[in-house]
Design an enzyme around this catalytic site. Sequence first.
Site, short mmCIF file in Angstrom:
data_model
loop_
_atom_site.label_atom_id
_atom_site.label_comp_id
_atom_site.label_asym_id
_atom_site.label_seq_id
_atom_site.Cartn_x
_atom_site.Cartn_y
_atom_site.Cartn_z
N HIS A 119 0.86 -1.19 0.00
CA HIS A 119 0.00 0.00 0.00
C HIS A 119 0.89 1.24 0.00
O HIS A 119 1.48 1.60 1.01
CB HIS A 119 -0.88 -0.02 1.24
CG HIS A 119 -2.04 0.95 1.18
ND1 HIS A 119 -2.20 1.88 0.16
CD2 HIS A 119 -3.10 1.13 2.01
CE1 HIS A 119 -3.29 2.57 0.37
NE2 HIS A 119 -3.87 2.15 1.49
N TYR A 168 -0.78 7.44 3.33
CA TYR A 168 -0.27 6.61 4.42
C TYR A 168 1.26 6.54 4.33
O TYR A 168 1.88 7.23 3.53
CB TYR A 168 -0.95 5.25 4.39
CG TYR A 168 -2.46 5.36 4.51
CD1 TYR A 168 -3.04 6.24 5.42
CD2 TYR A 168 -3.31 4.60 3.71
CE1 TYR A 168 -4.42 6.37 5.53
CE2 TYR A 168 -4.68 4.72 3.81
CZ TYR A 168 -5.24 5.60 4.72
OH TYR A 168 -6.60 5.73 4.82
N ARG A 172 -16.52 0.23 -3.08
CA ARG A 172 -17.87 0.60 -2.64
C ARG A 172 -18.95 -0.07 -3.48
O ARG A 172 -20.04 -0.38 -2.97
CB ARG A 172 -18.03 2.12 -2.68
CG ARG A 172 -17.38 2.82 -1.49
CD ARG A 172 -17.40 4.33 -1.64
NE ARG A 172 -16.44 4.77 -2.65
CZ ARG A 172 -16.30 6.03 -3.01
NH1 ARG A 172 -17.05 6.98 -2.47
NH2 ARG A 172 -15.40 6.37 -3.93
#
Length: 446
Positions: free
Chosen positions: A238, A243, A399
Amino acid sequence: MPAEHPEGVNEGVPNAPYFQPATVPPAGTALSDKDWPQNKEVPLLFQPLTVGKTAKLELKNRILVAPMCNYSCEQDGPDVGCLTPYHLVHLGQFALRGAAVTMVEATSVLPNGRLSPNDSGLWNDRQASALKPIFDFIRTQGSIPAIQLGHGGRKTSTLAPWLDTSTIAPPLKSHVATNGRAGGWTDDVMAPSAISYDEETFPHPREMSLKDIDELKEAFRAATARADRAGAQVVELHAAHGYGIHNFLSPVSNKRTDQYGGSLENRMRLPLEILRIMRETLPKEKSLWMRISASDWWPEGEKDDKGDFISWGIEQSKIFVKEAIKAGIDLVDISSAGNTPRQKISVGPGYQVPFAEQIRASLTEEEKIPVSSVGLITNGKQAEDILQKGQADVISCAREFLRDPSLVLNWAQELDTVVNVPVQYQRAYTRMMTKPKAEQGESKKH
């Protein structure tokens, strides 16, 4: 489509830990036009794809479940960071209904890398043991079990998004999960530089020391090994959404003056070191992927008027992806944003697809790996159009899967394509799995 079993035996999935009827070929696989004339021209979305020159991972279709944080793990005690039966049901429904790859949410390699106290972790063997039955189930459905590993950097020790801090006395705007009952670690939030994502509402990180960086690299090595032992066939780094790894890449969040900051080469150093460690740790037959944010959406752009990089953007992303390919990645998933509250995003259907298209076009024939696109891709025709235009090779959805766990099967119907469905569910899909009347008539003549 009636299952063909000799002597009326309901065959089970081979090597499964418990009995479950076999669906052959796996759900989500386009069926042969020999039996199903509708499939004479199968959409790209339902054509198989081989990923990796060494691993040669076979995707049955081109629809992937993107990692989705669910903030649903224990925040302390022996089961901290462990996935639960909730996650088995949550992820299992996508695998059962035909997703080519089912990826576990962003999973932290260190306790202080969790976004919230209730996030998934993989820094100990108990967490790996909790992953195994989930990976086993995904695999037995003919989907590829995958996991995304990361560290949240300066956006850790935050609250689950649905918690309303306005009810606290006095009311708070803050997203910080405070130490104590909230389970936070505000004294151990770390990032490449001591710069908060947002001074008023997010934790204040400390600058990582070289020792911290070495410990982070070792944590990625150990977590990759645990993911492998638990049964993951894909491990993804990731490097997106503001992040830890994205923090190192971007000049917005990385102001270091040592070998890990300053020039693009230096800002890429740690991500590339981690990728090489992950590739060396994974067996050759398993696949290494990466997700990036292709742009910070910084209002002043990627460069200043002198031509110096001032934020992370598509130009640097192209260079980084090429270097990541040399480090051993087999697929890159292109997202964007998340590194600054000042971001100005032009949101709309498929708004991130142009980033995937540009990165895909920048790769030479020798560098070429599959490129995934994500972000407001909400129907089968839109997804197929992206593939047909050569903007991406696969589609990742998050989603939309939450809204429609049967997304793969419903997109197949939307595109007039017959795919196999779980044998237990076939009675619900007789409309899709019926030959055109003209073809039925032809069959009767013969």
